[in-house]
Motif scaffolding. Sequence first.
Motif, short mmCIF file in Angstrom:
data_model
loop_
_atom_site.label_atom_id
_atom_site.label_comp_id
_atom_site.label_asym_id
_atom_site.label_seq_id
_atom_site.Cartn_x
_atom_site.Cartn_y
_atom_site.Cartn_z
N ASP A 1 -17.24 -32.36 27.42
CA ASP A 1 -17.81 -33.38 26.85
C ASP A 1 -18.73 -32.95 25.85
N ASP A 2 -19.59 -31.86 25.98
CA ASP A 2 -20.64 -31.63 25.15
C ASP A 2 -19.79 -30.41 24.32
N SER A 3 -19.37 -30.87 23.05
CA SER A 3 -18.42 -30.03 22.11
C SER A 3 -19.29 -28.74 21.71
N ALA A 4 -20.49 -28.72 21.50
CA ALA A 4 -21.29 -27.57 20.89
C ALA A 4 -20.83 -27.36 19.44
N LEU B 1 -21.87 -27.18 15.44
CA LEU B 1 -23.15 -26.87 14.47
C LEU B 1 -22.96 -27.80 13.58
N THR B 2 -23.86 -28.19 12.94
CA THR B 2 -23.93 -28.95 11.59
C THR B 2 -24.53 -28.25 10.78
N GLU B 3 -24.01 -28.29 9.26
CA GLU B 3 -24.42 -27.53 8.28
C GLU B 3 -25.82 -27.68 7.77
N GLY B 4 -26.63 -26.92 7.27
CA GLY B 4 -28.04 -27.13 6.86
C GLY B 4 -29.01 -27.28 7.80
N ALA B 5 -28.73 -26.58 9.23
CA ALA B 5 -29.71 -26.46 10.20
C ALA B 5 -31.13 -25.97 9.93
N SER B 6 -32.38 -26.41 9.95
CA SER B 6 -33.37 -25.43 9.60
C SER B 6 -33.88 -24.44 10.71
N ALA B 7 -33.51 -25.03 11.71
CA ALA B 7 -34.12 -24.08 13.12
C ALA B 7 -32.69 -23.99 13.74
N PHE B 8 -32.66 -22.50 14.40
CA PHE B 8 -32.02 -22.16 15.13
C PHE B 8 -31.50 -22.84 16.40
N PRO B 9 -30.32 -23.54 16.70
CA PRO B 9 -30.00 -24.33 17.86
C PRO B 9 -29.77 -23.66 19.15
N GLU B 10 -30.71 -23.11 19.68
CA GLU B 10 -30.57 -22.35 21.06
C GLU B 10 -29.72 -22.87 22.04
N ASP B 11 -29.89 -24.03 22.36
CA ASP B 11 -29.19 -24.63 23.37
C ASP B 11 -27.88 -24.79 23.14
N THR B 12 -27.48 -25.12 22.03
CA THR B 12 -26.15 -25.11 21.30
C THR B 12 -25.53 -23.86 21.55
N TYR B 13 -26.30 -22.94 20.94
CA TYR B 13 -25.45 -21.58 21.06
C TYR B 13 -25.11 -20.89 22.45
N ARG B 14 -25.94 -21.52 23.56
CA ARG B 14 -25.83 -21.07 24.93
C ARG B 14 -24.43 -21.93 25.37
N LYS B 15 -24.51 -23.05 24.97
CA LYS B 15 -23.26 -23.80 25.40
C LYS B 15 -22.06 -23.30 24.79
N MET B 16 -22.19 -22.74 23.60
CA MET B 16 -20.80 -22.21 23.06
C MET B 16 -20.37 -21.02 24.02
N ILE B 17 -21.40 -20.24 24.49
CA ILE B 17 -21.32 -19.27 25.32
C ILE B 17 -20.57 -19.59 26.87
N THR B 18 -21.44 -20.54 27.26
CA THR B 18 -20.74 -21.17 28.34
C THR B 18 -19.48 -21.70 28.26
N LEU B 19 -19.08 -22.31 27.13
CA LEU B 19 -17.60 -22.68 26.82
C LEU B 19 -16.57 -21.39 26.63
N LEU B 20 -17.25 -20.41 26.20
CA LEU B 20 -16.29 -19.25 26.34
C LEU B 20 -16.05 -18.75 27.82
N ALA B 21 -17.34 -18.79 28.55
CA ALA B 21 -17.12 -18.29 29.76
C ALA B 21 -16.36 -18.96 30.67
N LEU B 22 -16.29 -20.49 30.62
CA LEU B 22 -15.41 -21.43 31.06
C LEU B 22 -14.01 -21.05 30.65
N ASP B 23 -13.84 -20.93 29.37
CA ASP B 23 -12.54 -20.75 28.87
C ASP B 23 -12.03 -19.38 29.78
N SER B 24 -12.69 -18.64 29.82
CA SER B 24 -12.24 -17.08 30.56
C SER B 24 -11.90 -17.40 32.09
N TRP B 25 -12.97 -18.20 32.74
CA TRP B 25 -12.78 -18.54 34.04
C TRP B 25 -11.57 -19.44 34.31
#
Length: 849
Positions: free
Chosen positions: A262-265, A267-291
Motif C-alpha cells: 500500500d505504501d508505493s514509495a 518520489l515526486t519531482e523537485g524535492a528539496s530534502a532527501f526523503p530518507e523514509d521513502t528511500y528505505r521503503k524502496m529497499i524494503t520493497l526490494l527485500a519483499l520482492d526478493s523474499w
Amino acid sequence: MRLFCGKQGGSICVFLTLILVPVLLFSGIIVDASRLFASKTVVSGAGDLAMNAALAQYDKMLKDSYGLTAMAKDPGSPQEQEALKKMFCESISARYLKHADSDDLSSVIQVSLAENGFEAKGVSSSSLADVNVLRQQIVEYMKFRGPVYIADDIIEKLKKLPFKNVTKQKTYVDTKTDYGQAASELSDPMKKAKESIDTQAASIGQIQNSDPAGMVAAYQQKSVFWLAAKSLQMYLNEEITANFPPDTPNEISYEMIGNYLDDSAVLTEGASAFPEDTYRKMITLLALDSWIKALELQPQTGKIITEENGFSSEQINAYNNISKNIKNNIAVMNRSHDQAAKEYQDGIKSLEKNADTIISAGNEAVKQLKKVRDKWKDVKKKRALYDDARTSLINAGESPGEDEEGEKIQINEEQLENQIALLEANTEAAKAYKENIKKLKTIPETLKKQQVSENEGTWLELNPASEAIQGFWTNHNILGDVGVPETSGLQNPQAGLFYQSSLENMKDESADTSEEGKQRKEHQKEAKEKEKVANEAKDKILNAVENERNLKKDAEGFPDRFPSGLAKVNASGNTDQNPNTDTSDDNAAVDAAKENMGWLDSLAACLDSLAGNVLEQAYLMEYISEMFNCMTTVPEDKSLSGRSLLEDHVIINGEIEYILYGNASTATNKSIAYSSLYAARLAIDMLYVFMDKETNAAANAIAGAVSSASGQAWLYPIIKYGYLCCSAITLAAQDTASLTSTDKNINAVLVWPDEDVCRIRFTYKDYMKLFLLISMMDDSGKNKMVARAGDCIQLNIREELSSKYTMVTLKAEVDASTTFLPKVPEFLGQSASTDNGKRRIKYRSVLAY
C-alpha cells in the motif's frame, strides 16, 4: 682761244674731252647714290606714316569703356593689310596716285614696291591678351585716376582698422580654443572610467556578499540524491542484498505484505530534502520482492500475491511494478541531483562572471584613466601655449579680459596614479579569486566520476543522509585542495580619492535642465537659425537663374581663346557653397569657427604689405573693383569711365567674383564669395567676442553653472568657448546677410563690432576689394586677377583681346631705279652684266602707342 692757249688750242680740247667723260660718270654715280639715299628716307617716312595710320585707328569703345588703348583692326587682316599697302605705295611714289601724271611727279626718284614686298601685322606679344601688357595699360590708366579714388578708400581704411595685433589676437584665440577642446577631451575617458569603476565596485560588492562555502555545502547535501540513485541501482541489480528493516518480525503475514504494498514509495519531482523514509521503503520493497520470489520457488508454495490471498488489484499492481517504480525513482533522484548541480554551477559561474567583470572593468578603468593622464599632459601643454599667447597680447597693449578661475582646471596626478594602482590591485585579486572559483566549478564532475562500493551503497540504508554523503565526500576527497576563495584583496574602488574628488558627482551635462542649460541650448539654436536665414538670403540672390551663366556653354571659345585660359590660370577658391556651421554642441561650434580663422593670416600679411610698395596692387585692385560689377551692384552704379556696370555686361552681378575665383559658373563664384565673406566676418567676430568683456561675462555664467551641475569642471573652458563661438557665428551670419543686401541703408557693416573702438564700415564691395588686394600680394595672384579681368573685357566687347594690338610691325622691300650705275659695267667692257639698274631697299620697323 689762240689768245689764251696760243699754239696749245687743240691739245686743250683733247684734254678736256678726255677729262669730261670720267667726270660725268663720277657725277652720275654720285647722283644715283644720292637718289638711293633719298629713296631710303622716302621709304622710311612712308613706313612710319603707314604704321601711324594703323595705330591711329584705335578701338574707341575699348578706350572709352575700359581706358585701354589698342588698334581697332588687326593690321594683319587682308582688308587692313591692303589699305596699309596702298597708303605705303602712295607715300613712296606719286605714280600710285590716281589721275596723276607720274612722269612729271616722279622724275627725280623712281621707286616701286617689289612683288610680295609688303607685310604689316600686330606684334603678338603686344596684344591685350598678354597679361603683362594688359596690367601695364591698367596701371598707366590708373596713374592719373587712381589717387582720386584710392586716397580715402580701402587702403586708408585698412590702415585705420584695429588690427595692429591681429596675428597675436589670432594666436590668442587659437591657443585658447585649442586649450578648451583639449580639456573637453577629458570628459569621455572620465565618463568611461567612472562607469567602469562603478561596475567593478558593484561586482566586488556581490562577491563579498556571496558565500561560496555555503554553495558547496548546499550542493553536498543535495548530492545525496546522486549517491542514493547509485546505491538504489546496486540494490536493483542485486549487487547489494536488500534487507527488511531491523524491527521486521520473523513471521511476515499477508496483512504486513499488503501494508508494504500500500505504501508505493513514489518520489515526486523537485524535492528539496532527501526523503530518507521513502528511500528505505524502496529497499524494503526490494527485500519483499526478493523474499516473495524465493518463497514462491518452493514447491509447496504457490503464487502469493493474488486476489485469492486477499490482495487488492492495486496491491497486485504495486507488486508487479516494484522494479519499474524504483527505476523511475532512480531517474527522479538523478534529475534532482542534476538540477542541484546546475544550480550550484550557475552560482559558481555567477561568482566567476563577477570576477571577470572586476577584471574587465578594472582593465577598462585603468585604460581610460591612463588616457586621462595622457590627455592631461596635452591639456597642460595647450594651457602653457595659451598663457604665453595671452601674455604676449597683453604686452602688445591689448586687454583680453580676466582669466576666470573656472578656466584653470586641475587634475590631481598623485590621486590619479593611486586610483590606477588600486584598480590594478583589484584586478590581480580578482584573477586569484577566479582561479579558486574554477576549481569549485569542477566538483559536480569530480563527484560523477566516483565509483560507489558495495559497502558505501548501504550507507543510506543504515545512516542518516547527511552522515552518509559527508562520509562519501571524505572517503573520495571530493574537495581535494579546493579552498574557500579569499576576498580580502578586493577593495572598493569608489573609496579612491581621485574617484571621490573628480568622478563621483559626474552627470551627463547634455541632460542639464537648469535655466543656464536651457539658455545655452537656446543660444546654440539661435546661432544655427541666424546662419540658416543668411544662407536663405544668399540662395535667394543666386536663384535669379536668368542672370547666371555657365561661361563654357554661353561664351564661345571660353576659356581657350580667353586671356586666362585653362592652361594658364585655373579656377581657385573653395567650391563649398554653404558654410552649414554645426552648432549642435560646443566642440562642433568651436571647430566650425576655427576653420575660418586662417583667413586672418592672409589679412595680417596684407596689412604688413601696406607699409611697403603696393601701389601697383592698389591700382589693379581699384581698377577691377570700379570697372566691373559684383553681387550688390545696382543699375544706377557707374564705372570709372562713367558707364553702367550692368548694361552690355555678359556676367551680371558677378564679374568681380569671377575675377577672384575664376569658375565658369557665375553662381559658383558668388557662392564662394559669400562663403569667403562669411569666413572673414566670422574670423573678425571671433576676435571680437573673445575680447569683449560683456560677452565673456555671460559665457562665464553659463559655463560655471553647467559644468558645476554636471560635476565636470574640465568642461568649463569648452562650454565658455562654445558659447563665444556661437555668439560669433550669430554676428557673422547677421553681418553677411546685411553685406549681401542691395539695400544701401543696411549693407555697410562695422568692421569691428564695437563702434567705440572703430567706426569704419565696409560694404560687400569693400570686402571684395580686400579679397582682391590679398589675392594680389604676389605676382602669381596679380597675373590671375588681371587675366580674368581680361576675360570679362573680352566677353563685354565681344572681340578677342588677342587681336587687340598695341604695337605694329611693318616689313617692305622697294626697288629704286638708277641711271648711270647699270651703264658703267658696259663702259668698262662688261657687256654681259646682269645688273638691271635697280637697287633693293629693305625696310623693317616697329611702332607702339
